[in-house]
Design a protein around this motif. Structure first.
Motif, PDB file in Angstrom:
ATOM      1  N   GLY A 102     -36.621  64.847  53.959  1.00  0.00           N
ATOM      2  CA  GLY A 102     -35.576  65.555  53.221  1.00  0.00           C
ATOM      3  C   GLY A 102     -34.179  65.207  53.666  1.00  0.00           C
ATOM      4  O   GLY A 102     -33.892  64.094  54.112  1.00  0.00           O
ATOM      5  N   GLU A 103     -33.276  66.173  53.563  1.00  0.00           N
ATOM      6  CA  GLU A 103     -31.859  65.963  53.841  1.00  0.00           C
ATOM      7  C   GLU A 103     -31.522  66.317  55.278  1.00  0.00           C
ATOM      8  O   GLU A 103     -31.975  67.331  55.815  1.00  0.00           O
ATOM      9  CB  GLU A 103     -31.001  66.810  52.905  1.00  0.00           C
ATOM     10  N   ILE A 104     -30.708  65.459  55.899  1.00  0.00           N
ATOM     11  CA  ILE A 104     -30.140  65.759  57.204  1.00  0.00           C
ATOM     12  C   ILE A 104     -28.849  66.519  56.955  1.00  0.00           C
ATOM     13  O   ILE A 104     -27.895  65.982  56.397  1.00  0.00           O
ATOM     14  CB  ILE A 104     -29.883  64.463  57.994  1.00  0.00           C
ATOM     15  N   THR A 105     -28.787  67.776  57.350  1.00  0.00           N
ATOM     16  CA  THR A 105     -27.706  68.667  56.932  1.00  0.00           C
ATOM     17  C   THR A 105     -26.621  68.871  57.985  1.00  0.00           C
ATOM     18  O   THR A 105     -25.632  69.550  57.715  1.00  0.00           O
ATOM     19  CB  THR A 105     -28.287  70.034  56.542  1.00  0.00           C
ATOM     20  N   GLU A 106     -26.798  68.315  59.182  1.00  0.00           N
ATOM     21  CA  GLU A 106     -25.778  68.431  60.215  1.00  0.00           C
ATOM     22  C   GLU A 106     -25.756  67.158  61.038  1.00  0.00           C
ATOM     23  O   GLU A 106     -26.712  66.378  61.040  1.00  0.00           O
ATOM     24  CB  GLU A 106     -26.040  69.641  61.109  1.00  0.00           C
ATOM     25  N   ASP A 107     -24.643  66.923  61.721  1.00  0.00           N
ATOM     26  CA  ASP A 107     -24.539  65.725  62.552  1.00  0.00           C
ATOM     27  C   ASP A 107     -25.735  65.646  63.486  1.00  0.00           C
ATOM     28  O   ASP A 107     -26.079  66.621  64.175  1.00  0.00           O
ATOM     29  CB  ASP A 107     -23.248  65.756  63.353  1.00  0.00           C
ATOM     30  N   THR A 108     -26.360  64.490  63.512  1.00  0.00           N
ATOM     31  CA  THR A 108     -27.630  64.326  64.213  1.00  0.00           C
ATOM     32  C   THR A 108     -27.637  63.006  64.955  1.00  0.00           C
ATOM     33  O   THR A 108     -27.094  62.013  64.474  1.00  0.00           O
ATOM     34  CB  THR A 108     -28.796  64.352  63.203  1.00  0.00           C
ATOM     35  N   THR A 109     -28.274  62.993  66.128  1.00  0.00           N
ATOM     36  CA  THR A 109     -28.450  61.768  66.896  1.00  0.00           C
ATOM     37  C   THR A 109     -29.934  61.517  67.111  1.00  0.00           C
ATOM     38  O   THR A 109     -30.667  62.398  67.555  1.00  0.00           O
ATOM     39  CB  THR A 109     -27.750  61.859  68.260  1.00  0.00           C
ATOM     40  N   TYR A 116     -39.032  57.798  65.430  1.00  0.00           N
ATOM     41  CA  TYR A 116     -38.766  58.652  64.281  1.00  0.00           C
ATOM     42  C   TYR A 116     -39.541  58.122  63.082  1.00  0.00           C
ATOM     43  O   TYR A 116     -39.462  56.942  62.750  1.00  0.00           O
ATOM     44  CB  TYR A 116     -37.263  58.714  63.995  1.00  0.00           C
ATOM     45  N   LEU A 117     -40.308  58.988  62.448  1.00  0.00           N
ATOM     46  CA  LEU A 117     -41.110  58.625  61.292  1.00  0.00           C
ATOM     47  C   LEU A 117     -40.467  59.188  60.033  1.00  0.00           C
ATOM     48  O   LEU A 117     -40.333  60.409  59.896  1.00  0.00           O
ATOM     49  CB  LEU A 117     -42.535  59.161  61.429  1.00  0.00           C
ATOM     50  N   LEU A 118     -40.059  58.294  59.130  1.00  0.00           N
ATOM     51  CA  LEU A 118     -39.523  58.729  57.843  1.00  0.00           C
ATOM     52  C   LEU A 118     -40.693  59.162  56.977  1.00  0.00           C
ATOM     53  O   LEU A 118     -41.486  58.337  56.523  1.00  0.00           O
ATOM     54  CB  LEU A 118     -38.742  57.594  57.181  1.00  0.00           C
ATOM     55  N   GLY A 119     -40.800  60.479  56.740  1.00  0.00           N
ATOM     56  CA  GLY A 119     -41.938  61.018  56.010  1.00  0.00           C
ATOM     57  C   GLY A 119     -41.797  60.906  54.511  1.00  0.00           C
ATOM     58  O   GLY A 119     -42.675  61.352  53.768  1.00  0.00           O
ATOM     59  N   GLY A 120     -40.732  60.335  54.041  1.00  0.00           N
ATOM     60  CA  GLY A 120     -40.421  60.173  52.620  1.00  0.00           C
ATOM     61  C   GLY A 120     -38.992  59.684  52.543  1.00  0.00           C
ATOM     62  O   GLY A 120     -38.519  58.961  53.427  1.00  0.00           O
ATOM     63  N   LYS A 121     -38.275  60.088  51.513  1.00  0.00           N
ATOM     64  CA  LYS A 121     -36.865  59.724  51.412  1.00  0.00           C
ATOM     65  C   LYS A 121     -36.061  60.671  52.295  1.00  0.00           C
ATOM     66  O   LYS A 121     -36.026  61.879  52.059  1.00  0.00           O
ATOM     67  CB  LYS A 121     -36.399  59.789  49.961  1.00  0.00           C
ATOM     68  N   VAL A 122     -35.410  60.118  53.298  1.00  0.00           N
ATOM     69  CA  VAL A 122     -34.563  60.883  54.206  1.00  0.00           C
ATOM     70  C   VAL A 122     -33.125  60.570  53.845  1.00  0.00           C
ATOM     71  O   VAL A 122     -32.713  59.408  53.846  1.00  0.00           O
ATOM     72  CB  VAL A 122     -34.867  60.532  55.668  1.00  0.00           C
ATOM     73  N   VAL A 123     -32.352  61.617  53.540  1.00  0.00           N
ATOM     74  CA  VAL A 123     -31.000  61.457  53.005  1.00  0.00           C
ATOM     75  C   VAL A 123     -29.995  62.080  53.963  1.00  0.00           C
ATOM     76  O   VAL A 123     -30.140  63.244  54.365  1.00  0.00           O
ATOM     77  CB  VAL A 123     -30.875  62.129  51.623  1.00  0.00           C
ATOM     78  N   VAL A 124     -28.984  61.308  54.345  1.00  0.00           N
ATOM     79  CA  VAL A 124     -27.905  61.850  55.161  1.00  0.00           C
ATOM     80  C   VAL A 124     -26.984  62.648  54.248  1.00  0.00           C
ATOM     81  O   VAL A 124     -26.469  62.133  53.257  1.00  0.00           O
ATOM     82  CB  VAL A 124     -27.129  60.740  55.877  1.00  0.00           C
ATOM     83  N   GLY A 125     -26.786  63.920  54.559  1.00  0.00           N
ATOM     84  CA  GLY A 125     -26.031  64.825  53.706  1.00  0.00           C
ATOM     85  C   GLY A 125     -24.544  64.508  53.662  1.00  0.00           C
ATOM     86  O   GLY A 125     -23.987  63.878  54.566  1.00  0.00           O
ATOM     87  N   VAL A 126     -23.899  64.954  52.610  1.00  0.00           N
ATOM     88  CA  VAL A 126     -22.462  64.739  52.433  1.00  0.00           C
ATOM     89  C   VAL A 126     -21.707  65.379  53.606  1.00  0.00           C
ATOM     90  O   VAL A 126     -21.956  66.522  53.985  1.00  0.00           O
ATOM     91  CB  VAL A 126     -21.991  65.330  51.099  1.00  0.00           C
ATOM     92  N   GLY A 127     -20.794  64.606  54.191  1.00  0.00           N
ATOM     93  CA  GLY A 127     -20.020  65.097  55.328  1.00  0.00           C
ATOM     94  C   GLY A 127     -20.742  65.025  56.655  1.00  0.00           C
ATOM     95  O   GLY A 127     -20.199  65.429  57.678  1.00  0.00           O
ATOM     96  N   VAL A 128     -21.940  64.482  56.671  1.00  0.00           N
ATOM     97  CA  VAL A 128     -22.773  64.428  57.869  1.00  0.00           C
ATOM     98  C   VAL A 128     -22.808  63.000  58.405  1.00  0.00           C
ATOM     99  O   VAL A 128     -22.805  62.036  57.639  1.00  0.00           O
ATOM    100  CB  VAL A 128     -24.202  64.925  57.551  1.00  0.00           C
ATOM    101  N   THR A 129     -22.851  62.858  59.730  1.00  0.00           N
ATOM    102  CA  THR A 129     -22.994  61.559  60.373  1.00  0.00           C
ATOM    103  C   THR A 129     -24.323  61.495  61.099  1.00  0.00           C
ATOM    104  O   THR A 129     -24.649  62.379  61.901  1.00  0.00           O
ATOM    105  CB  THR A 129     -21.861  61.308  61.382  1.00  0.00           C
ATOM    106  N   LEU A 130     -25.100  60.465  60.821  1.00  0.00           N
ATOM    107  CA  LEU A 130     -26.320  60.181  61.565  1.00  0.00           C
ATOM    108  C   LEU A 130     -26.004  59.095  62.583  1.00  0.00           C
ATOM    109  O   LEU A 130     -25.581  57.989  62.217  1.00  0.00           O
ATOM    110  CB  LEU A 130     -27.434  59.717  60.630  1.00  0.00           C
TER     111      LEU A 130
END
Length: 478
Positions: A102-109, A116-130
């Motif tokens: 799903g969506e990454i909703t906060e800054d994440t490292t 890390y296993l992408l279980g499907g479509k992983v989306v970096v949220g608007v305004g968020v930095t991965l």
């Protein structure tokens, strides 16, 4: 006086021991914590070494006193580094496998001590930095269609994925047996294609789109997913930084004739930094760029099933130092397309090496390059080798013939290792669906020449690819 004093002490001690042995029996051991019959004060390993102590590696030395108590193999927090290429003790047997969906909703490292296993479509949220640490391994789950896995950096988000030559960031399939601290697994090779999706970075920079719209859905993402939109009016848009990234075994099928590229850039702006990228064994294109203004450097593509590098929709950046090594199923090493809307513009390619792949019958990868749709570009310092006499550079359609005739499509300093039986570089060029007059074929000798293998003076600086999985796997000797 001091020497005499020490001598007397030693003499008294020996006398005492002699008397004790003769008169009182053995001196009792004061403390023997490990039960080995040796007093702790003279025991080299007083708290371990024997059957009363754990000995994980069965070497006869207890763990407490053993510098490598796990069979000489690094495990969790045992103080053993995971090889000369790292300075971290995070043992493969203890690394966490973290599934992300799903969506990454906060800054994440994402850190290199996990996979890390992408279980499907992983989306970096608007305004968020991965942020992804050097050496981190990301695996994509198998699946096609709506279940295809991918990492999508949508418009308005950022990725900070900067690896190093020693610790590249690796995107691969869940079927890859690569473990934490490694740079390659052992069970897959360049011919294992389409096992997961890929990486997509989307931005707000302009692209020349059909109907002169300002935004469009990116290839490989269903139209219902609005996070797949790219394009806009900000040439300096910043989607982050990518460096020393290896993307392997991707290109899962979304629909008929619609796969995900290894690395897709859509409307990515010049504020973004992209360098040192490797794509291996992708089912669709290796690198595909749709519009935008970003510059890219040091790109290596190996054994993809479609085009090595595909450039579209009036991308206006520069690609410096690129190399494509074809597989037997590859299409064009370069597929270069022009604008789709009324906005025109072109890109520049500098220092490119293209390596063909043919079998004994002379068949294999389809062509060197295809220029289409009124392409505008400057393509300079290109070395071509390993192609047959039917794998050619093709000018495709009247629109591209027109841009060539008008000096909007230009070439400089190409060198070919000619296949057996070919005596002139003009024979390596052809036309398709061109009805207007052009000297593209007959004039190619003004900008191209024949060279012997090993004598090229143009092309990529291959030392920039010494860090790649491809260099190690194929023993390329960079």
């Amino acid at each position: 006086m001091k020497k005499l004093f020490l001598f007397l002490i030693a003499a008294v001690t020996m006398t005492f021991i002699a008397c004790s042995d003769d008169d009182n029996g053995p001196t009792p051991i004061i403390q023997d914590a490990d039960g080995d019959g040796i007093e702790d004060s003279v025991d080299n390993c007083p708290n371990a070494a024997n059957a009363d102590q754990a000995d994980n590696d069965n070497d006869g030395i207890g763990n407490v006193c053993d510098p490598t108590p796990n069979g000489e193999v690094a495990t969790c927090n045992d103080g053993i580094k995971n090889g000369d290429e790292t300075d971290v003790d995070f043992g493969g047997s203890c690394a966490g496998l973290i599934t992300v969906t799903g969506e990454i909703t906060e800054d994440t490292t994402w850190t290199r001590d996990n996979i890390y296993l992408l279980g499907g479509k992983v989306v970096v949220g608007v305004g968020v930095t991965l942020t992804i640490e050097p050496g981190t391994i990301i695996k994509g789950k198998s699946g096609s269609g709506s279940l295809a896995s991918a990492l999508i950096v949508q418009r308005g988000s950022k990725i900070n994925a900067v690896g190093t030559a020693e610790r590249p960031i690796i995107f691969t399939s869940e079927q890859d047996n690569i473990q934490v601290g490694e740079t390659a697994g052992t069970n897959l090779d360049q011919n294992d294609n389409g096992l997961w999706g890929g990486v997509l970075v989307l931005g707000n920079a302009p692209a020349s789109l059909s109907g002169d719209v300002t935004e469009e859905q990116i290839e490989g993402i269903p139209a219902s997913d609005t996070f797949g939109l790219f394009g806009g009016n900000d040439p300096a848009d910043d989607s982050g930084d990518l460096a020393y990234i290896s993307i392997r075994h991707g290109g899962a099928l979304i629909g008929e004739g619609n796969e995900i590229n290894g690395l897709t850039l859509g409307g990515v702006g010049s504020g973004t930094s992209i360098s040192n990228i490797e794509i291996v064994g992708n089912e669709d294109d290796g690198l595909e760029i749709f519009g935008g203004t970003v510059d890219v450097s040091n790109v290596f593509v190996w054994s993809v099933a479609d085009d090595g590098i595909d450039l579209d929709q009036a991308w206006s950046g520069t690609l410096t130092n690129g190399m494509v090594v074809q597989g037997l199923r590859s299409d064009s090493a370069l597929e270069l397309d022009g604008p789709e809307g009324s906005t025109t513009g072109g890109f520049t390619l500098n220092n490119i090496t293209l390596v063909g792949n043919t079998d004994a019958a002379g068949t294999g990868s389809r062509r060197i390059a295809d220029y289409r749709d009124g392409l505008e570009a400057d393509i300079n310092n290109v070395f071509v080798t390993g192609f047959s006499d039917v794998q050619l550079v093709r000018l495709n359609g009247d629109e591209s013939a027109t841009t060539y005739n008008n000096d909007l499509l230009n070439f400089m300093a190409w060198e070919f290792v000619l296949p057996a039986g070919v005596a002139n570089v003009n024979a390596m060029h052809t036309l398709k669906d061109v009805t207007i007059a052009t000297d593209f074929v007959t004039d190619s000798s003004t900008w191209a020449s024949a060279v012997a293998e090993g004598a090229a003076t143009v092309g990529a600086d291959t030392s920039a690819f010494a860090w790649t999985y491809s260099n190690t796997k194929a023993n390329l000797g960079f």
